[in-house]
Write a protein that holds these residues in place. Structure first.
Motif, PDB file in Angstrom:
ATOM      1  N   PRO A 180      -5.806   2.225   1.801  1.00  7.80           N
ATOM      2  CA  PRO A 180      -5.740   3.324   2.772  1.00  7.80           C
ATOM      3  C   PRO A 180      -4.365   3.987   2.769  1.00  7.80           C
ATOM      4  O   PRO A 180      -3.337   3.311   2.729  1.00  7.80           O
ATOM      5  CB  PRO A 180      -6.012   2.624   4.111  1.00  7.80           C
ATOM      6  N   PHE A 181      -4.367   5.320   2.791  1.00  8.47           N
ATOM      7  CA  PHE A 181      -3.092   6.027   2.755  1.00  8.47           C
ATOM      8  C   PHE A 181      -3.250   7.380   3.439  1.00  8.47           C
ATOM      9  O   PHE A 181      -4.227   8.102   3.202  1.00  8.47           O
ATOM     10  CB  PHE A 181      -2.605   6.231   1.317  1.00  8.47           C
ATOM     11  N   ILE A 182      -2.256   7.716   4.278  1.00  8.60           N
ATOM     12  CA  ILE A 182      -2.174   9.033   4.902  1.00  8.60           C
ATOM     13  C   ILE A 182      -0.747   9.533   4.702  1.00  8.60           C
ATOM     14  O   ILE A 182       0.221   8.826   4.995  1.00  8.60           O
ATOM     15  CB  ILE A 182      -2.510   8.984   6.408  1.00  8.60           C
ATOM     16  N   SER A 183      -0.617  10.736   4.200  1.00  8.61           N
ATOM     17  CA  SER A 183       0.718  11.290   4.012  1.00  8.61           C
ATOM     18  C   SER A 183       1.376  11.536   5.370  1.00  8.61           C
ATOM     19  O   SER A 183       0.701  11.681   6.400  1.00  8.61           O
ATOM     20  CB  SER A 183       0.657  12.586   3.202  1.00  8.61           C
ATOM     21  N   LYS A 184       2.683  11.593   5.368  1.00 11.21           N
ATOM     22  CA  LYS A 184       3.451  11.740   6.608  1.00 11.21           C
ATOM     23  C   LYS A 184       3.481  13.209   7.064  1.00 11.21           C
ATOM     24  O   LYS A 184       3.314  14.130   6.239  1.00 11.21           O
ATOM     25  CB  LYS A 184       4.871  11.224   6.393  1.00 11.21           C
ATOM     26  N   PRO A 185       3.698  13.426   8.349  1.00 11.23           N
ATOM     27  CA  PRO A 185       3.770  14.822   8.833  1.00 11.23           C
ATOM     28  C   PRO A 185       4.868  15.636   8.162  1.00 11.23           C
ATOM     29  O   PRO A 185       4.783  16.862   8.108  1.00 11.23           O
ATOM     30  CB  PRO A 185       4.051  14.651  10.332  1.00 11.23           C
ATOM     31  N   THR A 186       5.897  14.957   7.635  1.00 11.18           N
ATOM     32  CA  THR A 186       7.011  15.662   6.996  1.00 11.18           C
ATOM     33  C   THR A 186       6.805  15.896   5.502  1.00 11.18           C
ATOM     34  O   THR A 186       7.654  16.510   4.847  1.00 11.18           O
ATOM     35  CB  THR A 186       8.316  14.863   7.193  1.00 11.18           C
ATOM     36  N   ASP A 187       5.701  15.385   4.931  1.00 13.30           N
ATOM     37  CA  ASP A 187       5.431  15.583   3.507  1.00 13.30           C
ATOM     38  C   ASP A 187       5.058  17.037   3.232  1.00 13.30           C
ATOM     39  O   ASP A 187       4.646  17.783   4.132  1.00 13.30           O
ATOM     40  CB  ASP A 187       4.291  14.679   3.041  1.00 13.30           C
ATOM     41  N   SER A 188       5.167  17.431   1.964  1.00 16.26           N
ATOM     42  CA  SER A 188       4.795  18.793   1.581  1.00 16.26           C
ATOM     43  C   SER A 188       3.304  19.048   1.783  1.00 16.26           C
ATOM     44  O   SER A 188       2.886  20.189   1.975  1.00 16.26           O
ATOM     45  CB  SER A 188       5.176  19.044   0.118  1.00 16.26           C
ATOM     46  N   ALA A 189       2.480  17.984   1.709  1.00 17.65           N
ATOM     47  CA  ALA A 189       1.063  18.064   2.077  1.00 17.65           C
ATOM     48  C   ALA A 189       0.885  17.132   3.276  1.00 17.65           C
ATOM     49  O   ALA A 189       0.541  15.959   3.118  1.00 17.65           O
ATOM     50  CB  ALA A 189       0.181  17.647   0.912  1.00 17.65           C
ATOM     51  N   PRO A 190       1.160  17.602   4.487  1.00 18.61           N
ATOM     52  CA  PRO A 190       1.215  16.708   5.650  1.00 18.61           C
ATOM     53  C   PRO A 190      -0.147  16.173   6.070  1.00 18.61           C
ATOM     54  O   PRO A 190      -1.162  16.862   5.953  1.00 18.61           O
ATOM     55  CB  PRO A 190       1.813  17.612   6.739  1.00 18.61           C
ATOM     56  N   ASN A 191      -0.137  14.916   6.519  1.00 20.31           N
ATOM     57  CA  ASN A 191      -1.310  14.291   7.138  1.00 20.31           C
ATOM     58  C   ASN A 191      -2.560  14.315   6.250  1.00 20.31           C
ATOM     59  O   ASN A 191      -3.679  14.388   6.737  1.00 20.31           O
ATOM     60  CB  ASN A 191      -1.624  14.972   8.475  1.00 20.31           C
ATOM     61  N   ARG A 192      -2.344  14.257   4.951  1.00 23.05           N
ATOM     62  CA  ARG A 192      -3.489  14.226   4.030  1.00 23.05           C
ATOM     63  C   ARG A 192      -4.046  12.810   3.969  1.00 23.05           C
ATOM     64  O   ARG A 192      -3.312  11.847   3.753  1.00 23.05           O
ATOM     65  CB  ARG A 192      -3.078  14.693   2.639  1.00 23.05           C
ATOM     66  N   ILE A 193      -5.339  12.675   4.118  1.00 21.98           N
ATOM     67  CA  ILE A 193      -6.003  11.372   4.119  1.00 21.98           C
ATOM     68  C   ILE A 193      -6.547  11.067   2.727  1.00 21.98           C
ATOM     69  O   ILE A 193      -7.270  11.890   2.139  1.00 21.98           O
ATOM     70  CB  ILE A 193      -7.145  11.348   5.147  1.00 21.98           C
ATOM     71  N   TYR A 194      -6.178   9.909   2.206  1.00 20.61           N
ATOM     72  CA  TYR A 194      -6.738   9.400   0.954  1.00 20.61           C
ATOM     73  C   TYR A 194      -7.648   8.220   1.312  1.00 20.61           C
ATOM     74  O   TYR A 194      -7.181   7.188   1.795  1.00 20.61           O
ATOM     75  CB  TYR A 194      -5.630   8.936   0.004  1.00 20.61           C
ATOM     76  N   ASP A 195      -8.942   8.377   1.072  1.00 18.55           N
ATOM     77  CA  ASP A 195      -9.895   7.313   1.403  1.00 18.55           C
ATOM     78  C   ASP A 195      -9.782   6.182   0.391  1.00 18.55           C
ATOM     79  O   ASP A 195      -9.711   6.418  -0.825  1.00 18.55           O
ATOM     80  CB  ASP A 195     -11.325   7.859   1.399  1.00 18.55           C
ATOM     81  N   ASP A 196      -9.799   4.939   0.867  1.00 17.49           N
ATOM     82  CA  ASP A 196      -9.621   3.784  -0.026  1.00 17.49           C
ATOM     83  C   ASP A 196     -10.945   3.425  -0.695  1.00 17.49           C
ATOM     84  O   ASP A 196     -11.572   2.413  -0.419  1.00 17.49           O
ATOM     85  CB  ASP A 196      -9.040   2.592   0.737  1.00 17.49           C
ATOM     86  N   LEU A 197     -11.335   4.278  -1.633  1.00 17.67           N
ATOM     87  CA  LEU A 197     -12.589   4.112  -2.369  1.00 17.67           C
ATOM     88  C   LEU A 197     -12.363   3.752  -3.831  1.00 17.67           C
ATOM     89  O   LEU A 197     -13.310   3.441  -4.546  1.00 17.67           O
ATOM     90  CB  LEU A 197     -13.407   5.417  -2.309  1.00 17.67           C
ATOM     91  N   LEU A 198     -11.123   3.811  -4.276  1.00 15.67           N
ATOM     92  CA  LEU A 198     -10.825   3.663  -5.703  1.00 15.67           C
ATOM     93  C   LEU A 198     -10.684   2.194  -6.088  1.00 15.67           C
ATOM     94  O   LEU A 198      -9.889   1.459  -5.492  1.00 15.67           O
ATOM     95  CB  LEU A 198      -9.531   4.414  -6.033  1.00 15.67           C
ATOM     96  N   VAL A 199     -11.463   1.781  -7.082  1.00 18.89           N
ATOM     97  CA  VAL A 199     -11.353   0.426  -7.612  1.00 18.89           C
ATOM     98  C   VAL A 199     -10.019   0.282  -8.330  1.00 18.89           C
ATOM     99  O   VAL A 199      -9.536   1.207  -8.992  1.00 18.89           O
ATOM    100  CB  VAL A 199     -12.522   0.121  -8.569  1.00 18.89           C
ATOM    101  N   ASP A 200      -9.402  -0.909  -8.224  1.00 22.25           N
ATOM    102  CA  ASP A 200      -8.027  -1.096  -8.693  1.00 22.25           C
ATOM    103  C   ASP A 200      -7.801  -0.762 -10.159  1.00 22.25           C
ATOM    104  O   ASP A 200      -6.852  -0.095 -10.522  1.00 22.25           O
ATOM    105  CB  ASP A 200      -7.593  -2.549  -8.465  1.00 22.25           C
TER     106      ASP A 200
END
Length: 452
Positions: free
Chosen positions: A36-56
């Motif tokens: 699970p990962f969400i970019s920070k409000p200060t990132d160039s793409a703020p608050n972007r949600i990456y769903d943890d669906l990717l196999v390692d």
């Protein structure tokens, strides 16, 4: 995060890693990750949600033969993404970024760029995509336009081209000929090998006009501006819109000519073949072209403890060369009837006009290797002295048996082309060069092939 800090993080094999994957499709982009990962409000793409669906496991293999392969992109489907199957994915981009938990999204680094080959399987619990490398673009033919009357493509001339055919592009009493798709520095039309023809040249347009028809075969010497290996490699990269990461080739006069359909891959292969060189497109979609050379200093040292137990093996042996014939100065249109002025006054030139290749041959005594090979290589080299220099360099490299070892090791990121010292009884610290690298960004094991 600085590049030095990122490199130190990569070198820490115990550090947790996250892969962010951005999958483009006809309707937009989907964002998934290994955790699970969400970019920070200060990132160039703020608050972007990456769903943890990717196999390692996402294996990426890079090789010096120009081939790069990616493992499959497999996503966990709990029913929420089943409708993705109906989307248009094939041909769109895939980008992989590598970083750590808790990081700013802007601190992640681009790890690989590829093309979505489409969905290869979709079943309960998962969807799998094929990820292909960007070098497939080099398989697209170079568009040089067409000659009149369906006579084929306009010739592609690069560098110094000797005795190429010329193609008439006019009718009736006009004697206009096309020699090159690209602008040229000079054109030297010849009748039976003699340049004593009356001609109006238009080299920047790759064409010329004769005052009268010729009785003997018409050919042309072409001088085009991309006349070194580096310039040709750069031209191919520019044509296909690829960034160059590194070109390390000798500064010699060369020439390549094509009067039929040709691709960028074919040009790069021909360029490298007689120069003992290799090319590949990196996982970051950047072109790298270098000469093979015996390493003098190690860029990387691999110690015995770093090698996975029992995972070092000899995978290939390459015989030394007893002799090498390096073909150079290709004649792209050998002629049978040479003009008398050439035949009578210049026997050397007359002989060259009749044969396809000039040869530079040398032998070396290898009493320890009775089955050493006799080798012939074609090259794009235009001058004899340069051909002799490269011939001797290649023979020196192949004066002993060369081996390829396959190794699985616990090691940070390494690159194809780096020199490596392997401190293991099988190699006894010998210097070699890495010719392939296969690893997953989320695993600590790297599989490499080392040429020694």
């Amino acid at each position: 995060m600085t590049e030095a800090q990122y490199a130190n993080w990569l070198a820490d094999l115990s550090a947790p890693r996250i892969v962010l994957c951005e999958l483009d499709y006809a309707g937009g982009t989907e964002y998934v990750s290994t955790h699970p990962f969400i970019s920070k409000p200060t990132d160039s793409a703020p608050n972007r949600i990456y769903d943890d669906l990717l196999v390692d496991a996402i294996d990426i293999e890079t090789r010096i033969d120009g081939l790069i392969s990616f493992g499959e992109i497999t996503l966990v489907d709990d029913g929420e993404i089943s409708h993705w199957v109906d989307r248009a994915w094939q041909g769109h981009g895939i980008r992989l970024y590598l970083g750590g938990p808790g990081w700013s999204r802007d601190d992640f680094r681009l790890h690989a760029v590829g093309i979505n080959g489409g969905i290869t399987s979709a079943r309960r619990g998962e969807i799998t995509f094929e990820m292909t490398d960007q070098s497939a673009v080099f398989d697209e033919p170079i568009d040089t336009g067409s000659l009149p009357d369906d006579a084929g493509p306009v010739p592609l001339a690069l560098g110094s081209v000797y005795n190429a055919p010329a193609y008439r592009t006019s009718d009736g009493t006009q004697y206009e000929y096309k020699a090159s798709f690209l602008p040229c520095l000079s054109l030297t039309p010849k009748e039976g090998g003699s340049s004593a023809v009356t001609v109006t040249n238009h080299p920047t347009e790759g064409r010329f006009v004769l005052d009268a028809p010729v009785a003997l075969e018409l050919t042309v010497d072409i001088d085009e501006q991309h006349n070194t290996p580096t310039k040709i490699a750069q031209w191919v990269a520019d044509y296909y819109g690829k960034e160059v990461a590194d070109i390390n080739l000798p500064d010699v006069l060369v020439g390549l000519y094509y009067n039929s359909e040709v691709t960028g891959r074919q040009v790069l292969d021909a360029l490298c073949a007689g120069l003992g060189a290799y090319w590949y497109l990196s996982a970051l979609d950047q072109l790298i072209v270098r000469q093979h050379a015996i390493p003098a200093v190690a860029d990387v040292t691999l110690f015995d403890d770093d090698i996975e137990y029992d995972q070092i093996s000899l995978s290939e042996t390459q015989s030394p060369w007893a002799s090498l014939v390096l073909n150079w100065g290709r004649n792209y249109s050998p002629i049978s009837q040479v003009a008398g002025v050439i035949e009578d006054d210049n026997a050397t030139e007359a002989a060259r006009l009749k044969r396809e290749w000039s040869e530079s041959k040398a032998e070396q005594s290898l009493p320890d290797y009775p089955l050493a090979e006799d080798v012939t290589r074609d090259s794009c080299i235009a001058h004899l002295l340069d051909a002799e220099t490269e011939r001797n360099r290649l023979l020196a490299i192949r004066s002993v048996r060369r081996d390829v070892y396959a190794i699985d090791a616990f090691m940070p990121v390494v690159e194809v082309g780096q020199s490596i010292a392997v401190d293991h009884p099988r190699l006894a610290g010998r210097l070699g060069r890495i010719i392939s690298v296969s690893r997953s960004p989320t695993r600590g094991i790297t599989s490499i092939e080392v040429w020694v």
